[in-house]
Enzyme design. Structure first.
Site, short mmCIF file in Angstrom:
data_model
loop_
_atom_site.label_atom_id
_atom_site.label_comp_id
_atom_site.label_asym_id
_atom_site.label_seq_id
_atom_site.Cartn_x
_atom_site.Cartn_y
_atom_site.Cartn_z
N ARG A 87 -11.71 -33.40 -17.90
CA ARG A 87 -11.14 -32.06 -18.13
C ARG A 87 -9.76 -32.15 -18.78
NH1 ARG A 87 -12.09 -30.41 -12.22
NH2 ARG A 87 -12.81 -32.58 -12.20
N TRP A 88 -9.00 -33.13 -18.36
CA TRP A 88 -7.67 -33.34 -18.96
C TRP A 88 -7.81 -33.56 -20.46
CZ3 TRP A 88 -5.19 -37.10 -21.78
CH2 TRP A 88 -3.79 -37.09 -21.77
N ARG B 36 -15.21 -32.23 -2.67
CA ARG B 36 -16.38 -32.96 -2.18
C ARG B 36 -16.11 -34.45 -2.20
NH1 ARG B 36 -17.93 -30.38 -6.91
NH2 ARG B 36 -17.89 -31.72 -8.75
N LEU C 26 0.44 -54.88 -0.10
CA LEU C 26 -0.55 -53.81 -0.24
C LEU C 26 -1.87 -54.41 -0.70
CD1 LEU C 26 -1.20 -50.64 -0.66
CD2 LEU C 26 -0.66 -51.07 -3.05
N GLU D 34 -7.94 -37.44 7.18
CA GLU D 34 -7.34 -36.16 6.79
C GLU D 34 -7.63 -35.97 5.31
OE1 GLU D 34 -5.83 -33.95 8.72
OE2 GLU D 34 -6.17 -35.24 10.45
N HIS E 193 -9.69 -41.05 -19.57
CA HIS E 193 -9.72 -42.25 -18.73
C HIS E 193 -8.54 -43.16 -19.05
CE1 HIS E 193 -13.52 -40.88 -17.33
NE2 HIS E 193 -14.18 -41.13 -18.45
N TRP F 154 -23.14 -44.42 -13.75
CA TRP F 154 -23.91 -45.14 -14.78
C TRP F 154 -24.74 -44.16 -15.59
CZ3 TRP F 154 -22.63 -49.97 -15.86
CH2 TRP F 154 -22.18 -50.84 -14.85
N ASP G 201 -10.06 -37.83 -9.90
CA ASP G 201 -10.97 -36.96 -10.65
C ASP G 201 -10.19 -36.07 -11.62
OD1 ASP G 201 -13.44 -36.05 -11.40
OD2 ASP G 201 -13.71 -34.70 -9.69
C1 IPE Z 1 -16.49 -39.12 -8.35
O1 IPE Z 1 -16.21 -38.30 -9.42
C2 IPE Z 1 -16.43 -40.55 -8.78
C3 IPE Z 1 -15.12 -41.03 -9.18
C4 IPE Z 1 -14.00 -40.36 -9.13
C5 IPE Z 1 -15.09 -42.37 -9.66
P1 IPE Z 1 -17.36 -37.59 -10.26
O2 IPE Z 1 -16.65 -36.75 -11.26
O3 IPE Z 1 -18.31 -38.59 -10.78
O4 IPE Z 1 -18.09 -36.70 -9.17
P2 IPE Z 1 -18.90 -35.34 -9.31
O5 IPE Z 1 -19.99 -35.58 -10.31
O6 IPE Z 1 -17.95 -34.30 -9.78
O7 IPE Z 1 -19.40 -35.05 -7.93
C1 IPE Z 2 -12.92 -39.25 -12.98
O1 IPE Z 2 -12.79 -38.31 -13.99
C2 IPE Z 2 -13.21 -40.63 -13.53
C3 IPE Z 2 -14.58 -41.10 -13.33
C4 IPE Z 2 -15.51 -40.48 -12.64
C5 IPE Z 2 -14.94 -42.37 -13.94
P1 IPE Z 2 -14.04 -37.55 -14.61
O2 IPE Z 2 -14.50 -38.31 -15.79
O3 IPE Z 2 -15.05 -37.28 -13.58
O4 IPE Z 2 -13.35 -36.20 -15.08
P2 IPE Z 2 -13.97 -34.73 -15.01
O5 IPE Z 2 -14.39 -34.49 -13.60
O6 IPE Z 2 -15.12 -34.71 -15.96
O7 IPE Z 2 -12.85 -33.85 -15.43
MG MG Z 3 -15.33 -35.75 -12.29
#
Ligand code: IPE
Ligand code: IPE
Ligand code: MG
Length: 240
Positions: free
Chosen positions: A20-21, A190, A127, A203, A33, A65, A16
């Site tokens: 934001r990055w 979460r 792996l 863990e 991404h 989606w 995740d």
């Molecule tokens: C969870 O991240 C799904 C993946 C990392 C692929 P999200 O960014 O979609 O989750 P929420 O919306 O913050 O809970």
């Molecule tokens: C996780 O990064 C990748 C996917 C859910 C596909 P996010 O796209 O959720 O990045 P943030 O949470 O918006 O920073």
């Molecule tokens: Mg996210």
């Protein structure tokens, strides 16, 4: 049994923080991404080096989606491009790839890539890299329940034959050990619909690092943190 395992057999990562990055750098979310691909390679290398046998990466949730179409398309395109480029290298490292999730909603191109990567890497023994792609833990549990109910309705199994093991075998993770450690990057605490059944005794580790900044060192840190944990499974141990 309560065997203390210093190295986790199965590490799962909720990758995740890509958006934001990108935002921090004034870039499009898509570029986050894209920057998240190299950390995947790093995690795979580090998992192999640490003798981790299963690495599950949450790459795309069923809920994802619902993101803007351009972002979803960019993620799908990135998936296809990466699979084409990485297959041989993963096979060379002894990595077997499995895609975990419902095979619905995908374009024919994505479905073809899924089949290709699984086939090219099928002999890997060091792996297993499980990519959770179009995955939802609640859907997974629901589908497993429907499958079992169907077998009961057909008279193939009795209700008291529904055990934890039977349930586990009906899930998408059939044949896999439960994750010993679940890591979520970017300081979010979460599960976001990830491995709800399998996480029972995992863990948890929540590093602040955004996924594009994750690297082998971060993985090693997680392994060290894991080694310090005292897993009790509801029992009483010498350390407690
Ligand atoms: C969870 O991240 C799904 C993946 C990392 C692929 P999200 O960014 O979609 O989750 P929420 O919306 O913050 O809970
Ligand atoms: C996780 O990064 C990748 C996917 C859910 C596909 P996010 O796209 O959720 O990045 P943030 O949470 O918006 O920073
Ligand atoms: Mg996210």
């Amino acid at each position: 049994m309560n065997v203390k395992r210093v190295t986790p057999q199965h590490v799962a990562i909720i990758m995740d923080g890509n958006g934001r990055w990108a935002k921090q750098r004034g870039k499009e979310r898509y570029e986050g991404h894209l920057a998240g691909v190299e950390p995947v390679r790093a995690a795979v290398r580090a998992a192999v080096r640490n003798n981790v046998k299963w690495l599950t990466l949450y790459a795309f949730s069923t809920e994802n989606w619902g993101r803007p179409i351009a972002e979803v398309e960019a993620i799908m395109e990135l998936f296809c491009r990466t699979v084409v480029g990485e297959g041989d290298d993963l096979a060379r490292q002894g990595v077997r790839v499995k895609i975990m999730g419902e095979r619905t909603n995908f374009s024919p191109a994505v479905l073809e890539m899924i089949e290709q990567i699984e086939s090219v890497t099928r002999k890997g023994e060091r792996l297993t890299l499980v990519l959770a792609f179009n995955y939802s833990a609640r859907r997974e549990i629901l589908l497993a329940t429907q499958h079992i109910a169907q077998r009961v309705a057909e008279g193939k199994i009795a209700i008291d034959e529904i055990t934890e093991q039977l349930m586990a075998e009906a899930l998408m993770t059939a044949g896999m050990p439960d994750p010993d450690m679940i890591i979520r990057t970017s300081g979010e605490y979460r599960l976001s619909n990830f491995m709800l059944w399998q996480a029972s005794y995992a863990e948890f580790y929540f590093p602040e690092v955004l996924w594009p900044d994750f690297n082998e060192e971060e993985f090693d840190k997680a392994i060290e943190v894991f080694a310090q944990r005292d897993r009790r499974y509801g029992l009483v141990t010498d350390e407690s």
